[in-house]
Design a protein around this motif. Structure first.
Motif, PDB file in Angstrom:
ATOM      1  N   LYS A  38      -5.708  -1.706  -9.007  1.00 52.23           N
ATOM      2  CA  LYS A  38      -4.605  -1.075  -8.283  1.00 52.23           C
ATOM      3  C   LYS A  38      -3.682  -2.156  -7.736  1.00 52.23           C
ATOM      4  CE  LYS A  38      -6.654   3.209  -6.733  1.00 52.23           C
ATOM      5  NZ  LYS A  38      -6.263   3.883  -7.925  1.00 52.23           N
ATOM      6  N   ASN A  39      -2.401  -1.819  -7.697  1.00 56.30           N
ATOM      7  CA  ASN A  39      -1.450  -2.667  -6.995  1.00 56.30           C
ATOM      8  C   ASN A  39      -1.566  -2.341  -5.511  1.00 56.30           C
ATOM      9  OD1 ASN A  39      -0.213  -3.929  -9.256  1.00 56.30           O
ATOM     10  ND2 ASN A  39       0.796  -1.992  -9.701  1.00 56.30           N
ATOM     11  N   PRO A 105       1.035   7.525  -6.913  1.00 56.97           N
ATOM     12  CA  PRO A 105       0.579   7.674  -8.291  1.00 56.97           C
ATOM     13  C   PRO A 105       1.423   6.866  -9.276  1.00 56.97           C
ATOM     14  CG  PRO A 105       1.835   9.602  -7.630  1.00 56.97           C
ATOM     15  CD  PRO A 105       1.709   8.729  -6.410  1.00 56.97           C
ATOM     16  N   ARG A 106       0.866   6.689 -10.470  1.00 57.29           N
ATOM     17  CA  ARG A 106       1.604   6.035 -11.556  1.00 57.29           C
ATOM     18  C   ARG A 106       2.918   6.774 -11.753  1.00 57.29           C
ATOM     19  NH1 ARG A 106       1.057   2.884 -15.804  1.00 57.29           N
ATOM     20  NH2 ARG A 106      -1.148   2.491 -15.455  1.00 57.29           N
ATOM     21  N   GLY A 111       2.350   1.197 -12.198  1.00 51.92           N
ATOM     22  CA  GLY A 111       0.993   1.698 -12.032  1.00 51.92           C
ATOM     23  C   GLY A 111       0.788   2.260 -10.635  1.00 51.92           C
ATOM     24  N   ASP A 112      -0.342   2.905 -10.436  1.00 50.59           N
ATOM     25  CA  ASP A 112      -0.605   3.461  -9.110  1.00 50.59           C
ATOM     26  C   ASP A 112      -0.807   2.339  -8.108  1.00 50.59           C
ATOM     27  OD1 ASP A 112      -3.270   2.836 -10.008  1.00 50.59           O
ATOM     28  OD2 ASP A 112      -4.077   4.382  -8.703  1.00 50.59           O
ATOM     29  N   GLN A 113      -0.638   2.686  -6.841  1.00 49.54           N
ATOM     30  CA  GLN A 113      -0.606   1.664  -5.805  1.00 49.54           C
ATOM     31  C   GLN A 113      -1.143   2.223  -4.494  1.00 49.54           C
ATOM     32  OE1 GLN A 113       3.321   0.402  -4.004  1.00 49.54           O
ATOM     33  NE2 GLN A 113       2.837  -1.468  -5.134  1.00 49.54           N
ATOM     34  N   LEU A 114      -1.725   1.347  -3.694  1.00 47.96           N
ATOM     35  CA  LEU A 114      -2.050   1.649  -2.308  1.00 47.96           C
ATOM     36  C   LEU A 114      -1.033   0.919  -1.448  1.00 47.96           C
ATOM     37  CD1 LEU A 114      -5.928   1.329  -2.243  1.00 47.96           C
ATOM     38  CD2 LEU A 114      -4.578   3.413  -2.053  1.00 47.96           C
ATOM     39  N   GLN A 115      -0.392   1.664  -0.545  1.00 50.74           N
ATOM     40  CA  GLN A 115       0.582   1.067   0.355  1.00 50.74           C
ATOM     41  C   GLN A 115       0.066   1.179   1.784  1.00 50.74           C
ATOM     42  OE1 GLN A 115       4.651   2.049  -0.258  1.00 50.74           O
ATOM     43  NE2 GLN A 115       4.521   1.703  -2.450  1.00 50.74           N
ATOM     44  N   PHE A 116      -0.046   0.049   2.433  1.00 50.89           N
ATOM     45  CA  PHE A 116      -0.500  -0.031   3.820  1.00 50.89           C
ATOM     46  C   PHE A 116       0.732  -0.179   4.715  1.00 50.89           C
ATOM     47  CE2 PHE A 116      -4.030  -1.450   1.307  1.00 50.89           C
ATOM     48  CZ  PHE A 116      -5.165  -1.064   1.988  1.00 50.89           C
TER      49      PHE A 116
END
Length: 184
Positions: A38-39, A105-106, A111-116
């Motif tokens: 994951k990005n 999501p993609r 690509g899909d990603q987690l953003q903090f």
């Protein structure tokens, strides 16, 4: 011998990894290289003394963004957020508590990603005047009241993430969202 972080007095990450022992061996060789990656991105919700939120006009996209960016390989998201704040704005500060983790999501080539999203605190007049924009990535910065997010060129998902972040900051909570939406 345990090495300690001089600022906190706690064992360092390197020491933690050492004391964890040898990494687990792959039962099926090559499986680790086939697992998805994951990005990760990290941003800061920074407000001024009037409660408005800092947004940035990026040179590389048609919409405005939050201060922050992509987290580098083997970089802690909170430290990555702090690094990005210094690079983009000349702002040296440690991000505060976690407000939102948003799964994106993609979408197309991305690509899909987690953003903090971390609490970036409040900037007084001197803090605002001291911001230095990274010219290669940023055209402008402005503070926007939450009820005016709809008047700024934001993606719908960023608008939702901003709204959830403001709510979490005000309520003292941390939220998990999917594309800026609660629940699911």
């Amino acid at each position: 011998m345990t090495s300690r972080d001089p600022a906190t007095g706690l064992p360092t990450l390197d020491d933690d990894l050492f004391t964890e022992g040898e990494p687990e061996a792959e039962f099926n060789p090559g499986i680790a290289s086939r697992l998805p990656r994951k990005n990760v991105a990290a941003a800061a919700l920074i407000r001024d003394e009037q409660g408005r939120v800092l947004l940035l006009e990026a040179t590389y996209k048609p919409t405005w963004v939050m201060p922050g960016g992509v987290v580098e390989a083997d970089e802690d998201p909170r430290l990555g957020c702090g690094r990005e704040l210094e690079e983009e704005l000349g702002l040296r500060r440690e991000p505060g508590r976690l407000l939102v983790v948003d799964w994106v999501p993609r979408h197309g080539v991305w690509g899909d990603q987690l953003q903090f999203v971390f609490d970036g605190g409040v900037l007084d007049e001197d803090g605002v005047a001291g911001l230095v924009l990274q010219e290669s990535e940023l055209r402008a910065a402005r503070f926007v009241a939450p009820d005016e997010f709809g008047r700024v060129a934001l993606t719908p998902s960023l608008t939702r993430r901003l709204e959830r972040s403001v709510e979490a900051q005000e309520k003292g909570t941390t939220e998990y969202t999917t594309y800026g939406r609660l629940g699911r």
